[in-house]
Design a protein around this motif. Structure first.
Motif, PDB file in Angstrom:
ATOM      1  N   ALA A  33       0.826  -1.201   0.000  1.00 35.13           N
ATOM      2  CA  ALA A  33       0.000   0.000   0.000  1.00 35.13           C
ATOM      3  C   ALA A  33       0.863   1.254   0.000  1.00 35.13           C
ATOM      4  O   ALA A  33       0.611   2.219  -0.712  1.00 35.13           O
ATOM      5  N   LYS A  34       1.970   1.187   0.786  1.00 37.00           N
ATOM      6  CA  LYS A  34       2.863   2.341   0.831  1.00 37.00           C
ATOM      7  C   LYS A  34       3.511   2.587  -0.514  1.00 37.00           C
ATOM      8  O   LYS A  34       3.688   3.713  -0.938  1.00 37.00           O
ATOM      9  N   ARG A  35       3.850   1.498  -1.184  1.00 38.72           N
ATOM     10  CA  ARG A  35       4.514   1.644  -2.456  1.00 38.72           C
ATOM     11  C   ARG A  35       3.592   2.291  -3.479  1.00 38.72           C
ATOM     12  O   ARG A  35       4.033   2.935  -4.416  1.00 38.72           O
ATOM     13  N   LYS A  36       2.320   2.153  -3.315  1.00 43.10           N
ATOM     14  CA  LYS A  36       1.368   2.684  -4.292  1.00 43.10           C
ATOM     15  C   LYS A  36       1.012   4.139  -4.032  1.00 43.10           C
ATOM     16  O   LYS A  36       0.523   4.799  -4.920  1.00 43.10           O
ATOM     17  N   VAL A  37       1.241   4.638  -2.822  1.00 39.21           N
ATOM     18  CA  VAL A  37       0.774   5.986  -2.539  1.00 39.21           C
ATOM     19  C   VAL A  37       1.894   7.015  -2.562  1.00 39.21           C
ATOM     20  O   VAL A  37       1.610   8.199  -2.527  1.00 39.21           O
ATOM     21  N   ASP A  38       3.180   6.620  -2.607  1.00 40.17           N
ATOM     22  CA  ASP A  38       4.236   7.629  -2.758  1.00 40.17           C
ATOM     23  C   ASP A  38       4.708   7.630  -4.203  1.00 40.17           C
ATOM     24  O   ASP A  38       4.179   6.924  -5.064  1.00 40.17           O
ATOM     25  N   TYR A  39       5.733   8.432  -4.477  1.00 37.87           N
ATOM     26  CA  TYR A  39       6.150   8.632  -5.860  1.00 37.87           C
ATOM     27  C   TYR A  39       7.164   7.597  -6.344  1.00 37.87           C
ATOM     28  O   TYR A  39       7.771   7.764  -7.393  1.00 37.87           O
ATOM     29  N   SER A  58       8.497   4.588  -8.321  1.00 36.86           N
ATOM     30  CA  SER A  58       8.056   3.984  -9.579  1.00 36.86           C
ATOM     31  C   SER A  58       8.097   2.465  -9.474  1.00 36.86           C
ATOM     32  O   SER A  58       9.003   1.885  -8.872  1.00 36.86           O
ATOM     33  N   GLU A  59       7.112   1.830 -10.094  1.00 34.34           N
ATOM     34  CA  GLU A  59       7.061   0.364 -10.100  1.00 34.34           C
ATOM     35  C   GLU A  59       8.116  -0.219 -11.039  1.00 34.34           C
ATOM     36  O   GLU A  59       8.415   0.342 -12.087  1.00 34.34           O
ATOM     37  N   GLY A  60       8.647  -1.339 -10.644  1.00 33.19           N
ATOM     38  CA  GLY A  60       9.567  -2.074 -11.507  1.00 33.19           C
ATOM     39  C   GLY A  60      10.972  -1.505 -11.559  1.00 33.19           C
ATOM     40  O   GLY A  60      11.753  -1.875 -12.446  1.00 33.19           O
ATOM     41  N   VAL A  61      11.314  -0.588 -10.630  1.00 34.83           N
ATOM     42  CA  VAL A  61      12.638   0.047 -10.644  1.00 34.83           C
ATOM     43  C   VAL A  61      13.516  -0.589  -9.587  1.00 34.83           C
ATOM     44  O   VAL A  61      13.090  -0.804  -8.450  1.00 34.83           O
ATOM     45  N   GLU A  62      14.746  -0.882  -9.973  1.00 33.79           N
ATOM     46  CA  GLU A  62      15.740  -1.400  -9.035  1.00 33.79           C
ATOM     47  C   GLU A  62      16.850  -0.365  -8.878  1.00 33.79           C
ATOM     48  O   GLU A  62      17.007   0.534  -9.709  1.00 33.79           O
ATOM     49  N   ASP A  63      17.607  -0.519  -7.797  1.00 38.63           N
ATOM     50  CA  ASP A  63      18.734   0.377  -7.553  1.00 38.63           C
ATOM     51  C   ASP A  63      19.878  -0.016  -8.492  1.00 38.63           C
ATOM     52  O   ASP A  63      20.528  -1.039  -8.315  1.00 38.63           O
ATOM     53  N   GLU A 116      13.574   7.742  -8.720  1.00 38.07           N
ATOM     54  CA  GLU A 116      12.431   6.833  -8.869  1.00 38.07           C
ATOM     55  C   GLU A 116      12.354   5.791  -7.759  1.00 38.07           C
ATOM     56  O   GLU A 116      11.317   5.136  -7.604  1.00 38.07           O
ATOM     57  N   LEU A 117      13.414   5.647  -6.990  1.00 35.82           N
ATOM     58  CA  LEU A 117      13.369   4.711  -5.870  1.00 35.82           C
ATOM     59  C   LEU A 117      12.581   5.249  -4.694  1.00 35.82           C
ATOM     60  O   LEU A 117      12.357   4.537  -3.716  1.00 35.82           O
ATOM     61  N   GLY A 118      12.169   6.523  -4.779  1.00 40.54           N
ATOM     62  CA  GLY A 118      11.238   7.047  -3.801  1.00 40.54           C
ATOM     63  C   GLY A 118      11.859   7.917  -2.739  1.00 40.54           C
ATOM     64  O   GLY A 118      13.047   8.269  -2.778  1.00 40.54           O
ATOM     65  N   PRO A 119      11.047   8.309  -1.741  1.00 41.16           N
ATOM     66  CA  PRO A 119      11.493   9.251  -0.706  1.00 41.16           C
ATOM     67  C   PRO A 119      12.699   8.777   0.078  1.00 41.16           C
ATOM     68  O   PRO A 119      13.456   9.600   0.596  1.00 41.16           O
ATOM     69  N   ASP A 129       2.117  14.049  -5.361  1.00 44.61           N
ATOM     70  CA  ASP A 129       2.190  13.187  -4.172  1.00 44.61           C
ATOM     71  C   ASP A 129       1.974  14.048  -2.930  1.00 44.61           C
ATOM     72  O   ASP A 129       2.883  14.289  -2.149  1.00 44.61           O
ATOM     73  N   TYR A 130       0.749  14.502  -2.748  1.00 40.04           N
ATOM     74  CA  TYR A 130       0.458  15.430  -1.664  1.00 40.04           C
ATOM     75  C   TYR A 130       0.530  14.770  -0.294  1.00 40.04           C
ATOM     76  O   TYR A 130       0.646  15.449   0.732  1.00 40.04           O
ATOM     77  N   GLN A 131       0.454  13.412  -0.254  1.00 40.41           N
ATOM     78  CA  GLN A 131       0.504  12.737   1.036  1.00 40.41           C
ATOM     79  C   GLN A 131       1.922  12.674   1.607  1.00 40.41           C
ATOM     80  O   GLN A 131       2.100  12.637   2.828  1.00 40.41           O
ATOM     81  N   ASN A 132       2.923  12.628   0.744  1.00 40.16           N
ATOM     82  CA  ASN A 132       4.301  12.454   1.205  1.00 40.16           C
ATOM     83  C   ASN A 132       5.181  13.669   0.940  1.00 40.16           C
ATOM     84  O   ASN A 132       6.244  13.799   1.541  1.00 40.16           O
ATOM     85  N   VAL A 133       4.776  14.529   0.019  1.00 42.14           N
ATOM     86  CA  VAL A 133       5.597  15.681  -0.346  1.00 42.14           C
ATOM     87  C   VAL A 133       4.847  16.953   0.043  1.00 42.14           C
ATOM     88  O   VAL A 133       3.888  17.357  -0.624  1.00 42.14           O
ATOM     89  N   SER A 134       5.280  17.549   1.151  1.00 38.29           N
ATOM     90  CA  SER A 134       4.677  18.807   1.591  1.00 38.29           C
ATOM     91  C   SER A 134       5.159  19.942   0.690  1.00 38.29           C
ATOM     92  O   SER A 134       6.085  19.789  -0.115  1.00 38.29           O
TER      93      SER A 134
END
Length: 915
Positions: free
Chosen positions: A35-41, A43-48, A221-224, A274-279
């Motif tokens: 669920a967390k992965r779907k609500v922040d920015y 990207s799906e299918g991305v690896e480091d 793309e790996l997120g916050p 991404d208003y939930q995670n990025v103020s």
């Protein structure tokens, strides 16, 4: 940004969810993580894909790739041992850097500075001028190999940079190695990397920027969790540095900035959503980090390169004529002493043109061969005694008895200073030739337009002149300094026009060169309705006995670094836009992706260097772009029909990753359609780099990442496919290699690979067999150096028997102003003027000499017309006169014909002045 689309349909997600039920602790954790992965920015299918964390085997492959690139790029880099193509320009710039002579080029300085550094470290002293194609390097001992080494190193580094970029984009090692191999065995990139040219440094700058931004995008793309971490910051800062490097080599870097800018806007758009995670505060932090890294750093680096450029070029040179007087005054020996501010009647002045590189109003004792055949008036870009003019009123001043004071010194002892106010009528007296600036209704010698009148110098010492010598001063207030400079004539500060009183035309000059009879100086005319910029003048030098040491002084304002920087940018832009003339080897953008034609660089001793790409690499890269365009068109149609393709992470990654590369290709390709200037095949190289990236990514997805087609499950297919395609590329590369290296070749082999008539290298250049090369006086395989340079300086085209012509690209170097030389009539060779004598002779229309009594009797009955002629008398060391050869001394001719403005009614008498 390949963001999950699941968050965009919350109602559907709720309908698809089963009723809540107790779940194991581990399952609950996984659900929360999903669920967390779907609500922040994220990207799906991305690896480091951090390139600093690759397995050791990848670094081993990268080292092998680098070694192979070095072997290909450095092979016989010493040949040719003579100047090739645009080495004329960029090698010549290195000479000017070392000598400190200012030059003007349409490209920023970084790559030229690096080429100079490599040459200087190898002992180059700048004495070799690189003046013409084919000029020998060996005899003068030019360290040309060291200077070629910098572009070669850039070309070598391009291969591992491609490898790392593809790894950062998520490609398999074999796919990344394929991309690096295609770079190594691309014939066009090889050709540019072996010569003193700017395109190889440009390519590594573009490639480094692509690597840095691809790596940064991966971290983003790996997120916050990755935001503002050391790796995130490092690659963001390196992207900014890469942009600065690329822009400082060529302005093509602006297209790279556009690519990074577009993708950065996409990233910021996703963050904003991404208003939930990025103020708002965190978004501002992201925005400011990118502003500093992608705008401030590139601009600071770019300006720093021009700072070094100005520090190196401190002496006057061929290019200073392109710059303003204020700019020129910052160069050694170009600085001017403070001069009196007020311009008076009787001032001895030099007058400069505002618009066309600030040439001086000039005259010399040479006559127009047509029109009035009076003395020439030109615009001359260098300081010279023949630029000096005396400003006179239309009438002579009066003494205390009311009588006119005659002579050129009449204005020096007046009780009040004779200021020249706006609207004053004056005459301009040329001090060296005793004639006044003059105009009349006669067409100019070159610009024979009805609205243009000839401007000449007319008269003789003691001659009062006529009404066609009168010019009215009109101060251009908008361009003059505020205050008193808008009311009366002031040195430097006042910009003014000179309006011819009798005809109403305005003293005018434009970028039209006079022929050889005027030493190719710039034409000056009197124009009715001439454009304001080309008819504005100002006083630079100003002398008057009444203006002593205590008089107010002025000088050019020092423009400072920012003023010089901005002025040079405008001159570069204007000059670059003006390169519109056709070239023997230019081409248009539509011909580049299909490799329709190349560029002939050099030819000698039955060998040739011709810029042509590897057809397999070019056409495959272009095919990848077309494939993606078709894919995107179909994907958009299916998305509109809600087919759900974007629910697949692999589908989204294919779209975003390859779309990123194709966007880079498009932004480096399509802007050239808007340009009217000269364009050449090498302008396509940055776009080609992105197209090769796209090809390798398509190959990687098809053979290793797309499920359901049976290839992902067999990694051997990916490796085997990469190996086979690379082997084919090497084979094609080898077929065309003689054109890149300048190696011996045979006519039969040449004709076999010449698939199209537009591939216009000349196979007749080559010999019938390799054995025939061994019989040549010089072994072209080892040392193909001519005995001496045979290529004429451009614009003439260099041609040799059986070979095509090589011409340096006109787009690389603008036309330079002419160099200082002797201003005036030529002297007999090997002699100098010891003295100058003048006498007046009166002759009738038949050439008979008249005595003083006859002249007095004719006054009032006939018109006297003036002719000037120069007679030369040579004496030896003992003072004995040397008899002239038959036909007279060289340069001895009649140089002043009769005045054309009036015709005699009762016959005429010539007044001949001999000097």
């Amino acid at each position: 940004m390949a963001r999950s689309l699941a968050v965009k349909a919350p109602s559907q997600a709720r309908r698809a969810s089963p009723s809540p039920s107790p779940q194991p602790h581990g399952s609950g954790a996984k659900s929360k993580k999903a669920a967390k992965r779907k609500v922040d920015y994220t990207s799906e299918g991305v690896e480091d894909n951090d390139v600093f964390l690759l397995p050791v085997s990848d670094y081993q492959v990268m080292i092998l790739v680098t070694i192979a690139a070095a072997a290909v790029r450095l092979f016989r880099i010493y040949q040719p041992t003579s100047v090739v193509f645009d080495e004329v320009h960029f090698g010549g710039f290195a000479s000017k850097y070392i000598k400190g002579r200012f030059f003007m080029d349409v490209h920023p300085p970084l790559a030229k500075l690096m080429i100079t550094l490599f040459g200087w470290l190898a002992g180059f002293n700048g004495d070799f001028d690189f003046k013409e194609i084919g000029k020998d390097y060996l005899e003068p001992g030019v360290p040309y190999v060291a200077m070629r080494l910098f572009p070669a190193i850039c070309g070598i580094l391009l291969a591992p940079t491609m490898f790392l970029t593809l790894k950062a984009a998520g490609c398999r090692t074999s796919s990344a190695a394929l991309g690096a191999g295609l770079i190594i065995f691309e014939n066009g990139l090889l050709t540019q990397a072996r010569l003193i040219l700017l395109d190889s440094p440009l390519m590594i700058g573009t490639a480094f920027t692509a690597l840095a931004f691809t790596s940064f995008s991966n971290q983003q793309e790996l997120g916050p969790s990755k935001a503002f971490q050391p790796s995130w910051w490092f690659w963001l800062l390196m992207t900014g540095l890469g942009l600065g490097i690329t822009l400082s080599i060529k302005w093509v870097g602006l297209f790279t900035i556009a690519w990074v800018g577009c993708l950065t806007l996409v990233q910021l758009w996703v963050l904003l959503g991404d208003y939930q995670n990025v103020s708002v505060r965190l978004f501002a932090k992201h925005f400011m980090a990118r502003t500093f890294s992608l705008i401030v750093i590139p601009m600071a680096f770019y300006m720093a390169m021009f700072g070094i450029h100005f520090l190196c070029l401190v002496n006057p040179g061929e290019g200073d004529g392109f710059m303003s007087s204020e700019f020129q005054s910052t160069l050694n020996s170009k600085a001017m002493q403070d001069v009196p501010a007020d311009v008076l009647m009787g001032s001895r002045v030099t007058i400069r043109h505002v618009n066309t590189q600030g040439g001086y109003l000039h005259s010399h004792p040479l006559m127009y061969p047509t029109g009035s055949k009076q003395q020439q008036i030109t615009l001359y870009p260098h300081k010279d005694d023949n630029n000096m003019w005396l400003l006179e009123n239309q009438t002579q001043p009066l003494d205390i008895h009311g009588q006119p004071i005659n002579g050129t010194n009449a204005w020096y002892n007046l009780p009040e200073l004779p200021y020249i106010n706006d609207g004053a009528i004056l005459r301009l007296y040329h001090l060296n030739t005793f004639r006044r600036l003059h105009s009349h209704d006669v067409r100019p010698p070159v610009t024979e337009a009805d609205w243009q009148n000839e401007v000449s110098a007319y008269g003789y010492e003691g001659f009062d002149g006529d009404a066609n010598d009168f010019f009215r001063v009109e101060i251009v207030k908008k361009q003059s300094k505020s205050g008193i400079a808008r009311e009366r004539l002031r040195t430097i500060d006042t910009k003014f026009r000179l309006v011819h009183v009798m005809t109403g035309c305005v003293l005018f000059s434009h970028k039209v060169k006079l022929p050889d009879w005027a030493s190719e100086q710039q034409e000056v005319t009197c124009a009715r309705g001439g454009t304001l910029p080309n008819s504005v003048w100002y006083v630079e030098q100003n002398e008057h006995p009444s203006l002593g040491e205590t008089a107010e002084k002025v000088n050019y304002a020092n423009p400072g670094f920012f003023g010089k920087f901005w002025e040079l940018q405008k001159v570069m832009w204007k000059t670059n836009a003006g390169l519109v003339e056709s070239h023997a080897w230019d081409s248009r953008p539509e011909a580049w992706p299909i490799l329709r034609r190349g560029i002939n660089f050099w030819g000698k001793n039955h060998t040739q260097i011709y810029l042509i790409g590897n057809p397999l690499v070019w056409w495959s890269a272009s095919a990848a772009v077309v494939i993606y365009a078709i894919f995107k068109g179909i994907a958009v149609l299916r998305w509109q029909r809600s087919c759900g393709d974007y629910a697949s992470p692999t589908f989204k990654r294919f779209d975003y990753e390859i779309g990123t590369s194709v966007l880079g290709w498009a932004l480096h390709y399509f802007p050239f359609y808007l340009m009217q200037r000269q364009l050449f095949l090498h302008h396509y190289f940055p776009a080609l780099y992105f197209a090769i990236m796209a090809f390798c990514q398509v190959f990687d997805f098809v053979t290793a990442r797309v499920p359901g087609i049976g290839l992902k499950e067999h990694p051997i297919i990916n490796r085997a496919g990469a190996t086979i395609f690379l082997a084919l590329s090497v084979a094609v590369f080898w077929l065309f290699a003689p054109l890149a290296y300048g190696n011996p070749w045979t006519k039969a082999e040449c004709n076999r690979v010449k698939l199209f008539s537009t591939w216009d290298w000349d196979c007749n250049t080559f010999l019938d067999s390799y054995d025939a090369y061994s019989s040549l006086p010089i072994s072209v395989a080892a040392v193909p150096t001519p005995e001496q340079s045979q290529a004429p300086h451009i614009p003439p085209v260099q041609e040799e028997a059986g070979q095509q012509a090589q011409v340096p690209l006109g787009g690389a170097q603008p036309e330079e102003p002419e160099q200082p030389g002797i201003s005036g009539a030529p002297l007999p060779a090997g002699h100098q003027v010891l003295s100058r004598e003048e006498r007046i002779e009166y002759r009738d229309q038949h050439g008979n000499l008249l005595n003083e009594e006859q002249v007095e009797a004719l006054k009032g009955k006939v018109e006297f017309k003036t002719r000037y002629e120069t007679r030369t008398r040579l004496v030896d060391a003992d003072g004995n006169e040397i008899p002239p050869p038959e036909g007279g001394w060289p340069g001895e001719e009649v140089v002043a014909p009769p005045h054309p403005d009036v015709q005699g009614a009762h016959g005429h008498v010539s007044v001949r002045y001999s000097s």
